[in-house]
Write a protein that holds these residues in place. Sequence first.
Motif, PDB file in Angstrom:
ATOM      1  N   ALA A 325       0.821  -1.211   0.000  1.00 20.03           N
ATOM      2  CA  ALA A 325       0.000   0.000   0.000  1.00 20.03           C
ATOM      3  C   ALA A 325       0.858   1.266   0.000  1.00 20.03           C
ATOM      4  CB  ALA A 325      -0.930  -0.009   1.213  1.00 20.03           C
ATOM      5  N   ASP A 326       1.932   1.256   0.781  1.00 18.16           N
ATOM      6  CA  ASP A 326       2.781   2.448   0.906  1.00 18.16           C
ATOM      7  C   ASP A 326       3.568   2.741  -0.369  1.00 18.16           C
ATOM      8  OD1 ASP A 326       1.938   2.723   3.510  1.00 18.16           O
ATOM      9  OD2 ASP A 326       3.781   1.941   4.408  1.00 18.16           O
ATOM     10  N   LYS A 327       4.066   1.677  -1.004  1.00 24.09           N
ATOM     11  CA  LYS A 327       5.002   1.849  -2.113  1.00 24.09           C
ATOM     12  C   LYS A 327       4.401   1.535  -3.478  1.00 24.09           C
ATOM     13  CE  LYS A 327       8.851   0.245   0.815  1.00 24.09           C
ATOM     14  NZ  LYS A 327       9.942  -0.762   0.933  1.00 24.09           N
ATOM     15  N   GLY A 328       3.255   0.851  -3.503  1.00 22.81           N
ATOM     16  CA  GLY A 328       2.783   0.255  -4.742  1.00 22.81           C
ATOM     17  C   GLY A 328       3.414  -1.124  -4.870  1.00 22.81           C
ATOM     18  N   TRP A 329       2.702  -2.038  -5.548  1.00 20.60           N
ATOM     19  CA  TRP A 329       3.190  -3.424  -5.578  1.00 20.60           C
ATOM     20  C   TRP A 329       4.547  -3.542  -6.255  1.00 20.60           C
ATOM     21  CZ3 TRP A 329       4.676  -6.411  -9.656  1.00 20.60           C
ATOM     22  CH2 TRP A 329       4.368  -5.945 -10.940  1.00 20.60           C
ATOM     23  N   CYS A 333       7.873  -4.933  -4.366  1.00 24.26           N
ATOM     24  CA  CYS A 333       8.514  -6.175  -4.820  1.00 24.26           C
ATOM     25  C   CYS A 333       9.965  -5.948  -5.224  1.00 24.26           C
ATOM     26  CB  CYS A 333       7.731  -6.779  -5.982  1.00 24.26           C
ATOM     27  SG  CYS A 333       6.169  -7.547  -5.486  1.00 24.26           S
ATOM     28  N   GLU A 334      10.268  -4.784  -5.786  1.00 25.74           N
ATOM     29  CA  GLU A 334      11.660  -4.459  -6.117  1.00 25.74           C
ATOM     30  C   GLU A 334      12.500  -4.357  -4.856  1.00 25.74           C
ATOM     31  OE1 GLU A 334      11.384  -0.889  -8.414  1.00 25.74           O
ATOM     32  OE2 GLU A 334      11.223  -1.965 -10.332  1.00 25.74           O
ATOM     33  N   ASP A 335      11.902  -3.827  -3.787  1.00 27.24           N
ATOM     34  CA  ASP A 335      12.634  -3.647  -2.534  1.00 27.24           C
ATOM     35  C   ASP A 335      12.755  -4.935  -1.732  1.00 27.24           C
ATOM     36  OD1 ASP A 335      12.822  -0.994  -3.181  1.00 27.24           O
ATOM     37  OD2 ASP A 335      11.298  -0.310  -1.751  1.00 27.24           O
ATOM     38  N   ASP A 336      11.860  -5.885  -1.968  1.00 29.48           N
ATOM     39  CA  ASP A 336      11.822  -7.090  -1.151  1.00 29.48           C
ATOM     40  C   ASP A 336      11.689  -8.332  -2.033  1.00 29.48           C
ATOM     41  OD1 ASP A 336      11.405  -9.130   0.648  1.00 29.48           O
ATOM     42  OD2 ASP A 336       9.741  -8.169   1.704  1.00 29.48           O
ATOM     43  N   PRO A 337      12.782  -9.043  -2.270  1.00 23.80           N
ATOM     44  CA  PRO A 337      12.720 -10.234  -3.121  1.00 23.80           C
ATOM     45  C   PRO A 337      11.824 -11.329  -2.547  1.00 23.80           C
ATOM     46  CG  PRO A 337      14.844 -10.120  -1.993  1.00 23.80           C
ATOM     47  CD  PRO A 337      14.154  -8.810  -1.761  1.00 23.80           C
ATOM     48  N   HIS A 338      11.616 -11.307  -1.247  1.00 28.45           N
ATOM     49  CA  HIS A 338      10.743 -12.320  -0.637  1.00 28.45           C
ATOM     50  C   HIS A 338       9.280 -12.052  -0.983  1.00 28.45           C
ATOM     51  CE1 HIS A 338      14.168 -13.936   1.406  1.00 28.45           C
ATOM     52  NE2 HIS A 338      14.432 -12.769   1.947  1.00 28.45           N
TER      53      HIS A 338
END
Length: 373
Positions: A325-329, A333-338
């Motif tokens: 919600a904060d960043k957009g999907w 996803c770019e910030d968190d590979p998990h």
Amino acid sequence: MKIGCPTEIKPQEFRVGLTPGAAQEAIAHGHDVLIQAGAGVEAGFEDAAYQSVGASIAESAEDIYDRSDMIVKVKEPQATERKMLNEGQVLFAYLHLAPDPEQTKDLMASGCTAIAYETVTDANGGLPLLAPMSEVAGKLAPQMGAWALQKANGGRGVLVGGVPGVNPAQIVVIGGGVVGTHAARVAAGMGARVTVLDRSLPRMRYLDDNFGNSFRTLYASQANVADLITQADMVVGAVLIPGAEAPTLISKADLATMKPGAVLVDVAIDQGGCFETSKATTHEDPIYEVDGIMHYCVANMPGAVARTSTIALGHATMPFMLAIADKGWKQACEDDPHLLNGLNIHAGKLTYFAVGKALGLDVTSPQMALKTA
């Protein structure tokens, strides 16, 4: 972002995708939260609890889907719900696509971005959004199997813990992961003689080190499985291959070697089931018999304890929901590979290889999906 949470419509599904606490956190982050009227009632959360933290109440699912940028659910969207999904909308829920070609086809056709709870990973190689429901299902498995063992329900008429002078039930748990560990702990606590089968030597060492003589471990060779099921009063299927269809552990032919009235509890039924004779059932009609063997194959076991399950799931999903919600999907996803590992479908393309293998469909890597989004 506008976050919508509809009422679950899968039969006997009493959980809800957002707790009032999770809604409050999202609102504190500057997002709008829309809850369908009555969505949380079966889990013990009245509409007023959501309104008190600033969420809005919508009367219909159509309103939720029309007005929301992200849909947060528990179970996979049913056929009528899939028709309401919009292009570019984010769906965040359990999906279990590998055994479900119709759902996969519909989600791809919708143009939505579908992120599956069950394939999000963590730094330790675990599945943090699946784990709490695996814990619940594992603890429920011996309890429900014990009920099915009762003679009135078609079982052998065996009391799990026995009584002085009478042997307790013999319970075999196939799979020593989260589900299997919790199933074994509860079964042993009920007084059963429990054997856990697994193919990971490190995992068996972990179980031995932590649980000692509460239950025994054994390597899950075909010979050991074949031998133990002939002695078992109950077998719990607890094997998981992340995102993929569950392997078949017991064939129909094997049922003839089991004790009449023995019980199979298939916790892997969401992923197609790990017994050849498994078929999904509901809490309303949970068991059936094949060749004298009782099967318990409820596809949403944690829904039976909806309040506990909803709160546990909400604790696990909330940080990921807030990141989306904060960043957009895409940025999340770019910030968190998990979190990226949770991406199963984007813009009409399948992005999870195990699902593609199970269904014979072409797959685009999630990294490529990010580049083209």
